[in-house]
Scaffold this motif. Structure first.
Motif, mmCIF file in Angstrom:
data_model
loop_
_atom_site.group_PDB
_atom_site.id
_atom_site.type_symbol
_atom_site.label_atom_id
_atom_site.label_comp_id
_atom_site.label_asym_id
_atom_site.label_seq_id
_atom_site.Cartn_x
_atom_site.Cartn_y
_atom_site.Cartn_z
ATOM 1 N N ASN A 15 0.850 -1.185 0.000
ATOM 2 C CA ASN A 15 0.000 0.000 0.000
ATOM 3 C C ASN A 15 0.884 1.233 0.000
ATOM 4 O OD1 ASN A 15 -2.217 -1.657 0.218
ATOM 5 N ND2 ASN A 15 -2.342 -1.471 2.431
ATOM 6 N N TYR A 16 0.435 2.277 -0.690
ATOM 7 C CA TYR A 16 1.220 3.502 -0.803
ATOM 8 C C TYR A 16 0.394 4.689 -0.335
ATOM 9 C CZ TYR A 16 4.308 0.842 -3.877
ATOM 10 O OH TYR A 16 5.169 -0.088 -4.380
ATOM 11 N N THR A 17 1.052 5.604 0.371
ATOM 12 C CA THR A 17 0.426 6.897 0.622
ATOM 13 C C THR A 17 0.625 7.734 -0.637
ATOM 14 O OG1 THR A 17 2.436 7.870 1.522
ATOM 15 C CG2 THR A 17 0.946 6.787 3.097
ATOM 16 N N LEU A 24 8.016 7.412 -5.495
ATOM 17 C CA LEU A 24 8.306 6.207 -6.268
ATOM 18 C C LEU A 24 8.265 6.470 -7.769
ATOM 19 C CD1 LEU A 24 8.677 3.062 -6.321
ATOM 20 C CD2 LEU A 24 6.190 2.955 -6.480
ATOM 21 N N LEU A 25 7.262 7.231 -8.209
ATOM 22 C CA LEU A 25 7.065 7.469 -9.642
ATOM 23 C C LEU A 25 7.715 8.762 -10.121
ATOM 24 C CD1 LEU A 25 3.358 6.363 -9.727
ATOM 25 C CD2 LEU A 25 5.320 5.093 -10.594
ATOM 26 N N ASP A 26 8.396 9.459 -9.232
ATOM 27 C CA ASP A 26 9.088 10.706 -9.550
ATOM 28 C C ASP A 26 8.115 11.756 -10.096
ATOM 29 O OD1 ASP A 26 11.232 12.390 -9.604
ATOM 30 O OD2 ASP A 26 12.010 11.687 -11.518
ATOM 31 N N ARG A 27 7.012 11.920 -9.390
ATOM 32 C CA ARG A 27 5.990 12.905 -9.715
ATOM 33 C C ARG A 27 5.696 13.739 -8.481
ATOM 34 N NH1 ARG A 27 7.125 11.410 -14.131
ATOM 35 N NH2 ARG A 27 5.736 10.835 -15.797
ATOM 36 N N HIS A 28 5.002 14.845 -8.675
ATOM 37 C CA HIS A 28 4.604 15.685 -7.552
ATOM 38 C C HIS A 28 3.405 15.043 -6.868
ATOM 39 C CE1 HIS A 28 3.298 19.275 -5.335
ATOM 40 N NE2 HIS A 28 4.570 19.647 -5.450
ATOM 41 N N LYS A 29 3.278 15.283 -5.555
ATOM 42 C CA LYS A 29 2.173 14.661 -4.819
ATOM 43 C C LYS A 29 0.819 15.172 -5.292
ATOM 44 C CE LYS A 29 2.838 17.815 -0.980
ATOM 45 N NZ LYS A 29 3.211 17.935 0.421
ATOM 46 N N ASN A 30 0.759 16.392 -5.812
ATOM 47 C CA ASN A 30 -0.509 16.897 -6.355
ATOM 48 C C ASN A 30 -0.913 16.150 -7.628
ATOM 49 O OD1 ASN A 30 -0.693 18.693 -4.272
ATOM 50 N ND2 ASN A 30 0.067 20.443 -5.445
ATOM 51 N N THR A 31 0.064 15.641 -8.367
ATOM 52 C CA THR A 31 -0.254 14.826 -9.544
ATOM 53 C C THR A 31 -0.949 13.548 -9.119
ATOM 54 O OG1 THR A 31 1.693 15.699 -10.679
ATOM 55 C CG2 THR A 31 0.736 13.688 -11.567
ATOM 56 N N LEU A 40 -8.561 7.015 -9.669
ATOM 57 C CA LEU A 40 -7.674 6.028 -9.056
ATOM 58 C C LEU A 40 -8.292 5.574 -7.739
ATOM 59 C CD1 LEU A 40 -4.972 4.496 -8.814
ATOM 60 C CD2 LEU A 40 -4.003 6.559 -7.820
ATOM 61 N N PRO A 41 -8.599 4.280 -7.603
ATOM 62 C CA PRO A 41 -9.250 3.811 -6.367
ATOM 63 C C PRO A 41 -8.323 3.899 -5.153
ATOM 64 C CG PRO A 41 -9.381 2.161 -8.123
ATOM 65 C CD PRO A 41 -8.453 3.224 -8.583
ATOM 66 N N VAL A 42 -8.911 4.266 -4.002
ATOM 67 C CA VAL A 42 -8.177 4.320 -2.739
ATOM 68 C C VAL A 42 -8.821 3.316 -1.779
ATOM 69 C CG1 VAL A 42 -7.398 6.685 -3.010
ATOM 70 C CG2 VAL A 42 -9.593 6.253 -1.936
ATOM 71 N N CYS A 43 -8.096 2.996 -0.695
ATOM 72 C CA CYS A 43 -8.602 1.989 0.257
ATOM 73 C C CYS A 43 -9.881 2.451 0.956
ATOM 74 C CB CYS A 43 -7.532 1.669 1.285
ATOM 75 S SG CYS A 43 -6.159 0.736 0.622
ATOM 76 N N ASP A 44 -9.866 3.656 1.508
ATOM 77 C CA ASP A 44 -11.047 4.226 2.155
ATOM 78 C C ASP A 44 -10.917 5.739 2.124
ATOM 79 O OD1 ASP A 44 -9.098 4.687 4.013
ATOM 80 O OD2 ASP A 44 -9.875 3.284 5.488
ATOM 81 N N LEU A 50 -4.624 5.938 1.386
ATOM 82 C CA LEU A 50 -3.832 4.771 1.013
ATOM 83 C C LEU A 50 -4.294 4.242 -0.335
ATOM 84 C CD1 LEU A 50 -3.511 2.779 4.353
ATOM 85 C CD2 LEU A 50 -1.790 4.156 3.212
ATOM 86 N N ILE A 51 -3.318 3.905 -1.154
ATOM 87 C CA ILE A 51 -3.591 3.393 -2.499
ATOM 88 C C ILE A 51 -3.014 1.987 -2.570
ATOM 89 C CG2 ILE A 51 -3.200 3.762 -4.950
ATOM 90 C CD1 ILE A 51 -2.555 6.730 -4.188
ATOM 91 N N LEU A 52 -3.828 1.041 -2.975
ATOM 92 C CA LEU A 52 -3.336 -0.325 -3.152
ATOM 93 C C LEU A 52 -2.378 -0.372 -4.333
ATOM 94 C CD1 LEU A 52 -6.642 -2.350 -2.701
ATOM 95 C CD2 LEU A 52 -4.721 -2.249 -1.117
ATOM 96 N N GLY A 53 -1.301 -1.117 -4.189
ATOM 97 C CA GLY A 53 -0.302 -1.218 -5.242
ATOM 98 C C GLY A 53 -0.867 -1.808 -6.520
#
Length: 155
Positions: A15-17, A24-31, A40-44, A50-53
């Protein structure tokens, strides 16, 4: 920052925040947050998000396939316009790269940029029905290795 996203960087059993996915993907968090808004589905709905891998990898693979455009038999891919088009004047050059395949090179009718497509020697007859394919001859080498120079002392 790389242009293309590599979905294989994402571990499917993790799981990723939002911040971890961005690093990890070398992008900005706002992206990454905008991806969540786009679907993009999130856990809750709780914080931290949290994003499932496995879901992140599926989403990135889906984004990659949406942008792909397949060339028809008479089209080449324009590098500037980023889409397949019929070359200007229906003229292309075939440059052999191996014994069985080569590259078709033409000019874009809209932006005069380079167009490119790989094709096999077997498909050239079919392509000649749609396009004017020319096969340029290679130039002779300056040096002829088989012959000795005139002022040589070798016997």
């Amino acid at each position: 920052m790389p242009k293309r996203l590599n979905p294989n960087l994402v571990k499917i059993h993790r799981n990723y925040t939002v911040e971890e996915a961005a690093v990890l993907l070398d992008r900005h968090k706002n992206t990454v947050r905008s991806w969540v808004k786009e679907g993009l589905p999130v856990c809750d709905e709780k914080r931290p998000t949290l994003i499932l891998g496995v879901e992140l990898r599926k989403y990135l693979q889906g984004k990659r396939t949406v942008n792909k455009k397949k060339c028809r038999s008479f089209e080449l891919y324009c590098m500037r316009c980023r889409e397949p088009k019929r070359p200007a004047g229906n003229m292309v050059d075939y440059c052999s790269e191996t014994g069985t395949s080569g590259r078709l090179i033409g000019l874009c009718p809209d932006c005069d940029g380079m167009m490119n497509r790989y094709a096999s020697v077997a498909s050239l007859d079919k392509l000649k029905q749609e396009l004017d394919v020319s096969i340029p001859k290679s130039q002779e080498h300056i040096n002829k290795w088989g012959e000795l120079p005139v002022n040589s002392d070798f016997k």
